[in-house]
Design an enzyme around this catalytic site. Structure first.
Site, PDB file in Angstrom:
ATOM      1  N   HIS A  64      19.225  47.078  35.979  1.00  0.00           N
ATOM      2  CA  HIS A  64      17.763  47.174  35.881  1.00  0.00           C
ATOM      3  C   HIS A  64      17.363  48.563  35.396  1.00  0.00           C
ATOM      4  O   HIS A  64      16.457  48.702  34.565  1.00  0.00           O
ATOM      5  CB  HIS A  64      17.155  46.886  37.257  1.00  0.00           C
ATOM      6  CG  HIS A  64      15.661  46.978  37.270  1.00  0.00           C
ATOM      7  ND1 HIS A  64      14.839  45.947  36.857  1.00  0.00           N
ATOM      8  CD2 HIS A  64      14.823  47.989  37.646  1.00  0.00           C
ATOM      9  CE1 HIS A  64      13.574  46.317  36.973  1.00  0.00           C
ATOM     10  NE2 HIS A  64      13.534  47.544  37.452  1.00  0.00           N
TER      11      HIS A  64
ATOM     12  N   ARG B  42       3.437  39.251  26.870  1.00  0.00           N
ATOM     13  CA  ARG B  42       4.701  38.918  26.210  1.00  0.00           C
ATOM     14  C   ARG B  42       4.797  37.427  25.925  1.00  0.00           C
ATOM     15  O   ARG B  42       5.390  37.016  24.920  1.00  0.00           O
ATOM     16  CB  ARG B  42       5.894  39.345  27.078  1.00  0.00           C
ATOM     17  CG  ARG B  42       6.156  40.832  27.108  1.00  0.00           C
ATOM     18  CD  ARG B  42       7.565  41.141  27.600  1.00  0.00           C
ATOM     19  NE  ARG B  42       7.846  40.555  28.902  1.00  0.00           N
ATOM     20  CZ  ARG B  42       7.604  41.148  30.061  1.00  0.00           C
ATOM     21  NH1 ARG B  42       7.052  42.352  30.083  1.00  0.00           N
ATOM     22  NH2 ARG B  42       7.911  40.549  31.192  1.00  0.00           N
TER      23      ARG B  42
ATOM     24  N   LYS C 148      23.943  35.145  32.875  1.00  0.00           N
ATOM     25  CA  LYS C 148      23.238  35.570  31.673  1.00  0.00           C
ATOM     26  C   LYS C 148      24.210  36.299  30.749  1.00  0.00           C
ATOM     27  O   LYS C 148      25.262  36.780  31.195  1.00  0.00           O
ATOM     28  CB  LYS C 148      22.067  36.485  32.048  1.00  0.00           C
ATOM     29  CG  LYS C 148      20.923  35.768  32.754  1.00  0.00           C
ATOM     30  CD  LYS C 148      19.734  36.701  32.971  1.00  0.00           C
ATOM     31  CE  LYS C 148      18.563  35.976  33.600  1.00  0.00           C
ATOM     32  NZ  LYS C 148      17.379  36.839  33.764  1.00  0.00           N
TER      33      LYS C 148
ATOM     34  N   SER D 164       2.537  44.979  35.574  1.00  0.00           N
ATOM     35  CA  SER D 164       3.646  44.073  35.258  1.00  0.00           C
ATOM     36  C   SER D 164       3.136  42.666  34.976  1.00  0.00           C
ATOM     37  O   SER D 164       3.656  41.968  34.097  1.00  0.00           O
ATOM     38  CB  SER D 164       4.642  44.038  36.424  1.00  0.00           C
ATOM     39  OG  SER D 164       5.237  45.294  36.618  1.00  0.00           O
TER      40      SER D 164
ATOM     41  N   GLU E  12      22.577  39.532  54.885  1.00  0.00           N
ATOM     42  CA  GLU E  12      22.726  40.960  55.194  1.00  0.00           C
ATOM     43  C   GLU E  12      21.362  41.630  55.305  1.00  0.00           C
ATOM     44  O   GLU E  12      21.080  42.326  56.264  1.00  0.00           O
ATOM     45  CB  GLU E  12      23.570  41.625  54.104  1.00  0.00           C
ATOM     46  CG  GLU E  12      23.508  43.144  54.052  1.00  0.00           C
ATOM     47  CD  GLU E  12      24.107  43.820  55.271  1.00  0.00           C
ATOM     48  OE1 GLU E  12      23.999  45.060  55.364  1.00  0.00           O
ATOM     49  OE2 GLU E  12      24.676  43.123  56.132  1.00  0.00           O
TER      50      GLU E  12
ATOM     51  N   LYS F  46       3.607  40.799  31.356  1.00  0.00           N
ATOM     52  CA  LYS F  46       4.328  39.522  31.250  1.00  0.00           C
ATOM     53  C   LYS F  46       3.469  38.456  30.588  1.00  0.00           C
ATOM     54  O   LYS F  46       3.959  37.680  29.758  1.00  0.00           O
ATOM     55  CB  LYS F  46       4.784  39.069  32.637  1.00  0.00           C
ATOM     56  CG  LYS F  46       5.734  37.872  32.585  1.00  0.00           C
ATOM     57  CD  LYS F  46       6.525  37.720  33.861  1.00  0.00           C
ATOM     58  CE  LYS F  46       7.624  36.691  33.690  1.00  0.00           C
ATOM     59  NZ  LYS F  46       8.474  36.580  34.905  1.00  0.00           N
TER      60      LYS F  46
ATOM     61  N   GLU G 229       9.179  33.194  44.280  1.00  0.00           N
ATOM     62  CA  GLU G 229      10.520  33.198  43.691  1.00  0.00           C
ATOM     63  C   GLU G 229      11.490  33.775  44.707  1.00  0.00           C
ATOM     64  O   GLU G 229      11.263  34.852  45.259  1.00  0.00           O
ATOM     65  CB  GLU G 229      10.566  34.031  42.410  1.00  0.00           C
ATOM     66  CG  GLU G 229      11.961  34.014  41.778  1.00  0.00           C
ATOM     67  CD  GLU G 229      12.104  34.976  40.604  1.00  0.00           C
ATOM     68  OE1 GLU G 229      12.487  34.520  39.521  1.00  0.00           O
ATOM     69  OE2 GLU G 229      11.848  36.177  40.797  1.00  0.00           O
TER      70      GLU G 229
END
Length: 225
Positions: free
Chosen positions: A179, A80, A136, A73, A62, A77, A163
């Site tokens: 989100h 973390r 998840k 970010s 689509e 990451k 990804e």
């Protein structure tokens, strides 16, 4: 270079800012390379969709969204995970700096697109995480691939990781709302909302499956191999 310096000085912690600032030109170059890798994968998917449209009157995709992770970010990451904040650490340890999201109509389209993409002889499939068959705990569903794609620069070929997230329209709608809940602070009754979203995820999954079954009954598309 100046744009990277300003962003780092305003948004990151002093120690991490200094590390990235010292390699500002290199950081901007690697971000450019990730952007080029995204265009390579996006082009492959668009060519595939165009071919199927002409040959079989079928458009499994689509739409497509792309993004390169923002510096903040990336730093968050790495922190973390307890990893060093550096360009080298980012390249070695993060598989999702370049991300592409592929939105399909039906469940079978997801797996077909993944198979067609990963079977191309210049694509190397590194990892598959199937959150459709194994959702998840919060209800999230999507098929995640980590692929390496060759990108040709003036100094030669470079393999870049991207990804690829493939999901249905309904899954994407759900993920967008979840989100917002995850990243918005101090949401009243967040646990109750999370439970509602998980219930909605089950409804969406059931609906996706029924739509797939109805399509098969109608026999809209010829099976492709």
């Amino acid at each position: 270079m100046e744009r990277v310096k300003t962003f780092i000085q305003e948004r990151l912690l002093p120690e991490e800012a200094e590390k990235l600032y010292q390699q500002g030109a290199k950081f901007e170059e690697i971000m450019m390379m990730y952007g080029c890798a995204l265009r390579e994968v996006q082009t492959k998917l668009e060519v595939l969709n165009d071919e199927l449209s002409v040959r079989y009157n079928r458009n499994p995709i689509e739409f497509i969204k792309t993004r390169v992770k923002k510096p903040l970010s990336i730093v968050n990451k790495l922190q973390r995970r307890g990893l060093e904040v550096s360009i080298e650490s980012m390249v070695e340890n993060l598989n999702d700096v370049a991300g592409i999201r592929v939105i399909c109509y039906f469940l079978d389209d997801i797996y077909d697109v993944a198979r067609w993409l990963s079977s191309q002889d210049d694509i190397r499939l590194l990892q598959v995480k199937d959150y459709i068959k194994n959702p998840k705990p919060n209800g999230y569903r999507s098929l995640h691939l980590i692929v390496e794609v060759p990108v040709f620069f003036s100094k030669g070929r470079q393999m870049m990781r991207v990804e690829v997230q493939i999901r249905t329209i309904a899954m994407d709608f759900w993920a967008s709302l979840e989100h917002q809940l995850s990243y918005k602070k101090d949401v009243p009754h967040s646990e109750e909302i999370g439970a509602e979203l998980k219930e909605c995820a089950e409804v969406i999954s059931h609906t996706d499956q029924r739509m797939q079954e109805i399509r098969e009954k109608i026999g809209i598309f010829t099976e492709l191999t």
